[in-house]
Design an enzyme around this catalytic site. Structure first.
Site, PDB file in Angstrom:
ATOM      1  N   TYR A  70       0.194  -5.194   8.459  1.00 23.52           N
ATOM      2  CA  TYR A  70      -0.747  -4.686   9.458  1.00 23.52           C
ATOM      3  C   TYR A  70      -2.041  -4.214   8.788  1.00 23.52           C
ATOM      4  O   TYR A  70      -2.964  -4.984   8.607  1.00 23.52           O
ATOM      5  CB  TYR A  70      -0.111  -3.560  10.285  1.00 23.52           C
ATOM      6  N   CYS A  71      -2.104  -2.961   8.451  1.00 23.42           N
ATOM      7  CA  CYS A  71      -3.360  -2.375   7.985  1.00 23.42           C
ATOM      8  C   CYS A  71      -3.770  -2.853   6.596  1.00 23.42           C
ATOM      9  O   CYS A  71      -4.961  -3.015   6.333  1.00 23.42           O
ATOM     10  CB  CYS A  71      -3.285  -0.859   8.062  1.00 23.42           C
ATOM     11  N   VAL A  72      -2.821  -3.087   5.704  1.00 23.61           N
ATOM     12  CA  VAL A  72      -3.169  -3.603   4.378  1.00 23.61           C
ATOM     13  C   VAL A  72      -3.746  -5.010   4.527  1.00 23.61           C
ATOM     14  O   VAL A  72      -4.822  -5.312   4.007  1.00 23.61           O
ATOM     15  CB  VAL A  72      -1.953  -3.566   3.426  1.00 23.61           C
TER      16      VAL A  72
END
Length: 180
Positions: free
Chosen positions: A121-123
């Protein structure tokens, strides 16, 4: 021909917060990833490189409200709000709705080492976005993590993202080999 200026590196720690790190299921090899991130923080400080830590938050009154215990950084993470930059985001991409890009530009940063949670997701979103902002991204392959899902084991998710992002979006490095 004039030589180009050396790149200045910074460390970006993504969502190493209580609700994710201490969740059920737990992150894959969480203790090792946390130790690797702390090693990178120490190296960044020794080299005078900026350290940025981001917390994913949601609306007031939600489990991810900015003042929620769940969104606080893990206490064992060696981030010091007095010397490091800690900021909040509400989207997977650490650049959307934040002043991160401007802070990096102001600090003369051209290369960003990315670590943290969650890999898929965020990475992932932040690695891809860095390229759009003309930043060189280095994904520290042994310093990001996620959890098992019903479809895939965390180990496979991490390996897949390391392979997929390497080349088009990031350069991979291991904690033991990365210097600021």
């Amino acid at each position: 021909m004039q030589a180009s200026a050396p790149s200045r590196r910074a460390l970006l720690i993504v969502d190493m917060q209580v609700g994710l790190f201490n969740g059920n299921p737990p992150p894959f090899e969480g203790a090792r990833v946390l130790a690797n991130i702390n090693t990178l923080i120490a190296r960044a400080r020794e080299a005078g490189a900026p350290v940025f830590a981001v917390r994913h938050t949601g609306p007031a009154g939600s489990p991810l409200a900015p003042d929620s215990e769940l969104t606080k950084l893990v206490s064992a993470l060696d981030v010091d709000a007095a010397r490091d930059t800690v900021f909040m985001k509400t989207r997977p991409n650490c650049f959307v709705g934040t002043d991160l890009a401007q802070r990096l530009a102001d600090a003369g940063v051209s290369e960003l080492a990315i670590v943290g949670m969650k890999t898929e997701y965020c990475v992932d979103s932040t690695c891809r976005a860095a390229l759009d902002l003309s930043l060189r991204a280095v994904l520290i392959e042994d310093a990001h993590t996620t959890m098992n899902t019903p479809e895939l084991d965390a180990r496979d998710i991490i390996a897949h993202h390391n392979r997929t992002l390497n080349g088009p979006f990031v350069t991979l490095a291991r904690t033991e080999n990365f210097e600021f």
